[in-house]
Write a protein that holds these residues in place. Structure first.
Motif, PDB file in Angstrom:
ATOM      1  N   ARG A 210       0.853  -1.174   0.000  1.00  0.00           N
ATOM      2  CA  ARG A 210       0.000   0.000   0.000  1.00  0.00           C
ATOM      3  C   ARG A 210       0.897   1.236   0.000  1.00  0.00           C
ATOM      4  O   ARG A 210       2.010   1.188   0.523  1.00  0.00           O
ATOM      5  N   GLY A 277      -1.990 -13.671   2.533  1.00  0.00           N
ATOM      6  CA  GLY A 277      -2.723 -12.478   2.174  1.00  0.00           C
ATOM      7  C   GLY A 277      -1.801 -11.383   1.662  1.00  0.00           C
ATOM      8  O   GLY A 277      -0.577 -11.534   1.611  1.00  0.00           O
ATOM      9  N   TYR A 279      -1.220  -8.341   3.056  1.00  0.00           N
ATOM     10  CA  TYR A 279      -0.482  -7.551   4.046  1.00  0.00           C
ATOM     11  C   TYR A 279       0.694  -8.306   4.649  1.00  0.00           C
ATOM     12  O   TYR A 279       1.782  -7.753   4.810  1.00  0.00           O
ATOM     13  N   TYR A 321      -2.273   0.374  10.715  1.00  0.00           N
ATOM     14  CA  TYR A 321      -3.316  -0.650  10.700  1.00  0.00           C
ATOM     15  C   TYR A 321      -4.291  -0.484  11.866  1.00  0.00           C
ATOM     16  O   TYR A 321      -4.963  -1.440  12.252  1.00  0.00           O
ATOM     17  N   MET A 324      -7.933  -1.672  11.283  1.00  0.00           N
ATOM     18  CA  MET A 324      -8.073  -2.887  10.501  1.00  0.00           C
ATOM     19  C   MET A 324      -8.185  -4.121  11.387  1.00  0.00           C
ATOM     20  O   MET A 324      -7.562  -4.195  12.443  1.00  0.00           O
ATOM     21  N   ARG A 328      -8.558 -10.690   9.570  1.00  0.00           N
ATOM     22  CA  ARG A 328      -9.153 -10.703   8.230  1.00  0.00           C
ATOM     23  C   ARG A 328      -8.136 -10.234   7.182  1.00  0.00           C
ATOM     24  O   ARG A 328      -8.005 -10.837   6.122  1.00  0.00           O
ATOM     25  N   TRP A 329      -7.434  -9.165   7.499  1.00  0.00           N
ATOM     26  CA  TRP A 329      -6.457  -8.611   6.555  1.00  0.00           C
ATOM     27  C   TRP A 329      -5.067  -9.105   6.937  1.00  0.00           C
ATOM     28  O   TRP A 329      -4.241  -8.378   7.447  1.00  0.00           O
ATOM     29  N   TYR A 330      -4.842 -10.398   6.703  1.00  0.00           N
ATOM     30  CA  TYR A 330      -3.586 -11.046   7.097  1.00  0.00           C
ATOM     31  C   TYR A 330      -2.556 -10.911   5.981  1.00  0.00           C
ATOM     32  O   TYR A 330      -2.844 -10.526   4.865  1.00  0.00           O
TER      33      TYR A 330
END
Length: 330
Positions: A210, A277, A279, A321, A324, A328-330
Motif C-alpha cells: 500500500r 494475504g 499484508y 493498521y 483494521m 481478516r487482513w492477514y
C-alpha cells in the motif's frame, strides 16, 4: 517497545570480521547451513513469456564503487538482538526462482548476470522512467540499517542491510494522486533462473505494498548487506526490505516498479490465497493454517523465542493498521 538507534556504530564493531567475509571467499570456502525442511507440492499456474530488456549504462558512466559507500548507520534492534553471521544469512535463503531448498540458491545463483541491469518505472506516474542500477545507486546516499527478518516459515535472522529509503525513490518517480499501491516485479529469465521453468509459482514473482506502507521510513530498497553489495542469492542487485512483514514480501532482484490504483495480486496470493494475504504482517496472534506463528527459531541460536507483533516494530508501524481487523487482513 524500546528500539535502539545508534547512527555512528559500524557493523564491524558489533560482530568480528570473520563473520562477514566477502562473497567470493564465502562461495569458495564457507559451508552452507543445512536446509530447513519444508515440504511443498508444486502449485499450478502458467508462466508469462516475457523478459526484461536490460540496456547498459550511458557511455562514459563511472564504474560503481568496489564497496557500498555508507553515509549513515542505524540500528533498529531490541536489547538482546545480535546480527546473524554473514555465512548464515547468505547461505540459508528462500529464492524460489532458483530452488525451493535453502542451500541451493548460493550455488545456482552465483552466475546471475547483474550488469547491465535496469529498473523500469511504469503505471500511474508523471512519466515512465528507466534507471540503470549503477546510476540508481549513485543517486541516493546509502544507509546501513540493522533489521530483524522474520520468515513466514517460523525462522528469523538479524541482518545489516545497505540501501536507501523506498520513499526517496518513490518521490523521484512522481506518482500521480490516483496511485494507491506499488507493485514490484522480479527478473523473469528462465535460462538464468531454472525454477522459473516449473509451476511452483506463477512467474515472474510479483509483490506489492500500500502506498503509505511504501512511504514509511522503515521501508528500504537494499543494494547491499554486511558492508558488501548483495550476493546474488540474497536478491542482487536490488531488493525490497520491509522489516515488519514476513520475508516473502521483501521481493528480490527487482526489474520493474509499477504504480497502480488497485491492490496487486502477489505471487503467493495467487498460489495459495487461503494461506497468504496481501499484508503479511508479522503477527503471533494469527497462525498460518498449517503452523503457529507464536514462536520463531532465530538462526544461529539455540531454542525458540517469542515472536513479536509487527516483528517488534509495533511502535513505528502500528498506526498504519489501527482500524483494521488483522485476522481478516492477514
Amino acid at each position: 517497545m524500546l528500539i535502539k538507534k545508534a547512527p555512528d556504530i559500524k557493523f564491524s564493531e558489533i560482530t568480528p570480521k570473520k563473520l562477514y567475509l566477502s562473497r567470493r571467499r564465502f562461495i569458495q570456502g564457507s559451508a552452507a547451513l543445512a536446509a530447513f525442511a519444508v515440504t511443498e507440492s508444486l502449485l499450478g499456474g502458467g508462466s508469462k513469456q516475457e523478459t526484461q530488456e536490460k540496456p547498459g549504462a550511458p557511455p562514459g558512466s563511472p564504474p560503481p564503487p568496489r564497496k557500498p559507500e555508507i553515509t549513515r548507520r542505524s540500528r533498529y534492534l531490541l536489547a538482546d538482538d545480535q546480527p546473524t553471521s554473514f555465512q548464515e544469512a547468505a547461505g540459508y535463503t528462500n529464492f524460489y526462482e532458483f530452488s525451493t531448498a535453502k542451500r541451493d540458491p548460493t550455488r545456482l545463483a552465483r552466475d546471475l548476470r547483474l550488469r547491465p541491469w535496469t529498473v523500469a518505472v511504469e503505471g500511474l506516474v508523471k512519466a515512465p522512467l528507466l534507471f540503470d542500477i549503477d546510476d540508481l545507486i549513485r543517486r541516493f546516499p546509502l544507509e546501513e540499517r540493522i533489521y530483524r527478518f522474520r520468515c513466514v516459515e517460523g525462522w528469523s535472522m538479524v541482518i545489516p542491510w545497505i540501501g536507501f529509503p523506498l520513499a526517496e525513490f518513490i518521490k523521484k518517480c512522481e506518482p500521480t494522486p490516483s496511485a494507491k499501491f506499488v507493485e514490484f516485479t522480479t527478473l523473469f529469465d528462465p535460462e538464468q533462473m531454472p525454477f522459473q521453468k516449473t509451476k511452483v509459482l506463477e512467474w515472474p514473482y510479483v509483490e506489492g505494498l500500500r502506498m503509505d506502507e511504501a512511504m514509511h521510513p522503515l521501508s528500504l530498497l537494499a543494494v547491499g548487506m554486511y558492508e558488501e553489495y548483495l550476493p546474488p542469492q540474497n536478491g542482487a542487485p536490488i531488493r525490497l526490505v520491509v522489516p515488519w512483514k514476513y520475508g516473502f514480501k521483501s521481493i528480490k532482484s527487482i526489474v520493474r516498479v509499477r504504480f497502480v490504483e488497485k491492490m496487486p495480486q502477489s505471487a503467493w496470493m495467487k498460489a495459495r490465497p487461503q494461506e497468504y494475504g496481501f499484508y503479511a504482517n508479522v503477527n503471533p496472534f494469527v497462525p498460518h493454517p498449517r503452523w503457529s506463528q507464536e514462536k520463531e527459531r532465530r538462526i544461529g541460536e539455540e531454542g525458540r523465542r517469542k515472536t513479536l507483533l509487527f516483528n517488534g516494530y509495533e511502535k513505528e508501524v502500528g498506526s498504519l493498521y489501527a482500524d483494521m481487523n488483522l485476522r481478516r487482513w492477514y
